[in-house]
Design an enzyme around this catalytic site. Sequence first.
Site, PDB file in Angstrom:
ATOM      1  N   ASP A  39      22.417   8.182  33.244  1.00 55.26           N
ATOM      2  CA  ASP A  39      23.042   8.926  32.140  1.00 55.26           C
ATOM      3  C   ASP A  39      22.171  10.151  31.880  1.00 55.26           C
ATOM      4  O   ASP A  39      21.011  10.205  32.289  1.00 55.26           O
ATOM      5  CB  ASP A  39      23.143   8.053  30.880  1.00 55.26           C
ATOM      6  CG  ASP A  39      24.268   8.494  29.951  1.00 55.26           C
ATOM      7  OD1 ASP A  39      25.260   7.756  29.798  1.00 55.26           O
ATOM      8  OD2 ASP A  39      24.169   9.615  29.385  1.00 55.26           O
ATOM      9  N   TYR A 146      40.333  18.641  27.333  1.00 52.17           N
ATOM     10  CA  TYR A 146      39.977  17.397  28.010  1.00 52.17           C
ATOM     11  C   TYR A 146      41.085  16.979  28.980  1.00 52.17           C
ATOM     12  O   TYR A 146      40.811  16.632  30.143  1.00 52.17           O
ATOM     13  CB  TYR A 146      39.756  16.327  26.942  1.00 52.17           C
ATOM     14  CG  TYR A 146      39.601  14.914  27.448  1.00 52.17           C
ATOM     15  CD1 TYR A 146      38.443  14.498  28.095  1.00 52.17           C
ATOM     16  CD2 TYR A 146      40.609  13.971  27.238  1.00 52.17           C
ATOM     17  CE1 TYR A 146      38.298  13.188  28.529  1.00 52.17           C
ATOM     18  CE2 TYR A 146      40.474  12.659  27.659  1.00 52.17           C
ATOM     19  CZ  TYR A 146      39.314  12.278  28.313  1.00 52.17           C
ATOM     20  OH  TYR A 146      39.181  10.972  28.733  1.00 52.17           O
ATOM     21  N   LYS A 150      41.091  16.427  33.128  1.00 56.62           N
ATOM     22  CA  LYS A 150      41.456  15.163  33.779  1.00 56.62           C
ATOM     23  C   LYS A 150      42.539  15.373  34.850  1.00 56.62           C
ATOM     24  O   LYS A 150      42.529  14.714  35.886  1.00 56.62           O
ATOM     25  CB  LYS A 150      41.904  14.140  32.727  1.00 56.62           C
ATOM     26  CG  LYS A 150      40.753  13.610  31.877  1.00 56.62           C
ATOM     27  CD  LYS A 150      39.848  12.743  32.739  1.00 56.62           C
ATOM     28  CE  LYS A 150      38.508  12.480  32.130  1.00 56.62           C
ATOM     29  NZ  LYS A 150      37.605  11.723  32.997  1.00 56.62           N
TER      30      LYS A 150
HETATM   31  P1  NAD Z   1      31.620   7.818  26.524  1.00 60.85           P
HETATM   32  O1  NAD Z   1      31.666   9.133  25.820  1.00 60.85           O
HETATM   33  O2  NAD Z   1      31.469   6.587  25.726  1.00 60.85           O
HETATM   34  O3  NAD Z   1      30.453   7.851  27.610  1.00 60.85           O
HETATM   35  C1  NAD Z   1      30.266   8.965  28.447  1.00 60.85           C
HETATM   36  C2  NAD Z   1      28.812   8.999  28.849  1.00 60.85           C
HETATM   37  O4  NAD Z   1      28.616  10.178  29.644  1.00 60.85           O
HETATM   38  C3  NAD Z   1      27.825   9.100  27.666  1.00 60.85           C
HETATM   39  O5  NAD Z   1      26.889   8.033  27.728  1.00 60.85           O
HETATM   40  C4  NAD Z   1      27.156  10.451  27.852  1.00 60.85           C
HETATM   41  O6  NAD Z   1      25.786  10.462  27.491  1.00 60.85           O
HETATM   42  C5  NAD Z   1      27.334  10.677  29.335  1.00 60.85           C
HETATM   43  N1  NAD Z   1      27.263  12.087  29.719  1.00 60.85           N
HETATM   44  C6  NAD Z   1      27.730  13.171  29.064  1.00 60.85           C
HETATM   45  N2  NAD Z   1      27.404  14.285  29.733  1.00 60.85           N
HETATM   46  C7  NAD Z   1      26.748  13.898  30.847  1.00 60.85           C
HETATM   47  C8  NAD Z   1      26.161  14.574  31.942  1.00 60.85           C
HETATM   48  N3  NAD Z   1      26.166  15.920  32.011  1.00 60.85           N
HETATM   49  N4  NAD Z   1      25.581  13.854  32.910  1.00 60.85           N
HETATM   50  C9  NAD Z   1      25.540  12.502  32.846  1.00 60.85           C
HETATM   51  N5  NAD Z   1      26.045  11.800  31.828  1.00 60.85           N
HETATM   52  C10 NAD Z   1      26.655  12.498  30.837  1.00 60.85           C
HETATM   53  O7  NAD Z   1      32.907   7.753  27.448  1.00 60.85           O
HETATM   54  P2  NAD Z   1      33.643   6.457  27.988  1.00 60.85           P
HETATM   55  O8  NAD Z   1      34.619   6.035  26.956  1.00 60.85           O
HETATM   56  O9  NAD Z   1      32.679   5.484  28.510  1.00 60.85           O
HETATM   57  O10 NAD Z   1      34.486   7.111  29.166  1.00 60.85           O
HETATM   58  C11 NAD Z   1      34.116   6.994  30.533  1.00 60.85           C
HETATM   59  C12 NAD Z   1      35.190   7.656  31.373  1.00 60.85           C
HETATM   60  O11 NAD Z   1      36.453   7.036  31.108  1.00 60.85           O
HETATM   61  C13 NAD Z   1      35.395   9.140  31.117  1.00 60.85           C
HETATM   62  O12 NAD Z   1      35.738   9.783  32.318  1.00 60.85           O
HETATM   63  C14 NAD Z   1      36.591   9.174  30.188  1.00 60.85           C
HETATM   64  O13 NAD Z   1      37.290  10.384  30.286  1.00 60.85           O
HETATM   65  C15 NAD Z   1      37.393   8.015  30.714  1.00 60.85           C
HETATM   66  N6  NAD Z   1      38.325   7.467  29.723  1.00 60.85           N
HETATM   67  C16 NAD Z   1      37.866   6.785  28.641  1.00 60.85           C
HETATM   68  C17 NAD Z   1      38.782   6.265  27.724  1.00 60.85           C
HETATM   69  C18 NAD Z   1      38.342   5.491  26.504  1.00 60.85           C
HETATM   70  O14 NAD Z   1      39.191   5.155  25.667  1.00 60.85           O
HETATM   71  N7  NAD Z   1      37.059   5.159  26.370  1.00 60.85           N
HETATM   72  C19 NAD Z   1      40.159   6.459  27.928  1.00 60.85           C
HETATM   73  C20 NAD Z   1      40.570   7.207  29.010  1.00 60.85           C
HETATM   74  C21 NAD Z   1      39.647   7.676  29.932  1.00 60.85           C
HETATM   75  N1  SER Z   2      40.319   7.541  24.704  1.00 64.39           N
HETATM   76  C1  SER Z   2      40.202   8.854  25.233  1.00 64.39           C
HETATM   77  C2  SER Z   2      40.159   9.876  24.167  1.00 64.39           C
HETATM   78  O1  SER Z   2      40.702   9.616  23.112  1.00 64.39           O
HETATM   79  C3  SER Z   2      41.388   9.132  26.112  1.00 64.39           C
HETATM   80  O2  SER Z   2      40.938   9.565  27.316  1.00 64.39           O
HETATM   81  O3  SER Z   2      39.632  10.927  24.388  1.00 64.39           O
END
Ligand code: NAD
Ligand code: SER
Length: 319
Positions: A39, A146, A150
């Site tokens: 991270d 965003y 994607k």
């Molecule tokens: P999150 O924000 O909880 O975690 C993302 C992590 O990325 C954080 O720990 C942050 O420190 C790290 N990060 C940010 N910039 C960075 C960089 N330059 N280099 C390395 N690390 C970096 O997000 P998440 O919910 O765990 O999402 C993970 C993936 O799943 C993402 O691609 C997100 O778009 C996708 N996603 C998540 C959801 C959801 O509901 N959580 C829904 C759809 C898609």
């Molecule tokens: N759960 C995510 C958001 O709300 C969807 O990618 O950004």
Amino acid sequence: MAEPSSDRILVTGALGQIGTDLVEALRIRYGDDSVIASDVREVPGHSLLESGPFRLLSVVDGDGMDSVVREEEVGEIYHLAAILSAAGEKKPELCQRVNVGGTITVLEVAKEHGLRVFSPSSIAVFGPDTPRTAPQVTPLNPTTNYGRTKVTGEVMALNYWKQYGVDARGIRYPGLISWKSPAGGGTTDYAVEIFHAALNEGHYDCFVGSDTRLPMMYIDDAIRATMELMDAPAESIGTSRGGYNVSGMSFTAGELADAISERLDGFTCDFKPDERQQYADSWPGDIDDSAAREDWDWKAEYDLGRMVDEMLDRLSNQS
Ligand code: NAD
Ligand code: SER
């Protein structure tokens, strides 16, 4: 393209909402030492820092990623690092740099070293013109920064497969609901925050209206979907490889609050929409996941009632 050097796994953005659960699941399956969490930040006391290897690594640092892949003999990357929707509207340049730039870094390193890649997409690829039940194949016209990053990520994953044979796969995750880690700056965060507020304060001010309906998924289903997609033989993965629709459950914010009230005496919820309402309004309410069902037998197990029971139980018993 070179052969993968080994089966060790690198997870980017590992300390976020999904990484917290995914790294744990991967370490249980493959062994603690085989899964390198990484991270851009360290989170003191985070369980993943204790349970296996961790590397500080920004996904926009191509040389750094190349070094980590060589040093740790990585064969597969689960690329979770991203800036989510609400945070991305506040910092559009950062969102573009991390989400698009970071995915290019990962795909380039994968091309160079012959790695497999998991790179998630999102329901945020859809826009106001998407039918309320989003089809797999439909015009993608998101209104958020965003969402646009994607869409680009999905296109790149498909192109790297077609042009260079990089086996990159992704899922359009719905809003994810989990208890081990807080949600990370997205529009669907209310569906996580509401549980913490209900148990700690007995009240939640919800930042979307009660009629707001979005596709959601419990984290256990999301982790299983991720691993099942990556387990599927290459020949079963079709042209949706950059972002498979997966359906979990669909509910309004009001229905979620009611389901919690039924289980928690005295819980109250007010609905006070802020700027995140417009992002939620631009996304569909439900998902058609027939391509994932056909290609790799996807089927969700958690509905609203089971998810609410599990969240309240897990958070009540969290030390
Ligand atoms: P999150 O924000 O909880 O975690 C993302 C992590 O990325 C954080 O720990 C942050 O420190 C790290 N990060 C940010 N910039 C960075 C960089 N330059 N280099 C390395 N690390 C970096 O997000 P998440 O919910 O765990 O999402 C993970 C993936 O799943 C993402 O691609 C997100 O778009 C996708 N996603 C998540 C959801 C959801 O509901 N959580 C829904 C759809 C898609
Ligand atoms: N759960 C995510 C958001 O709300 C969807 O990618 O950004």
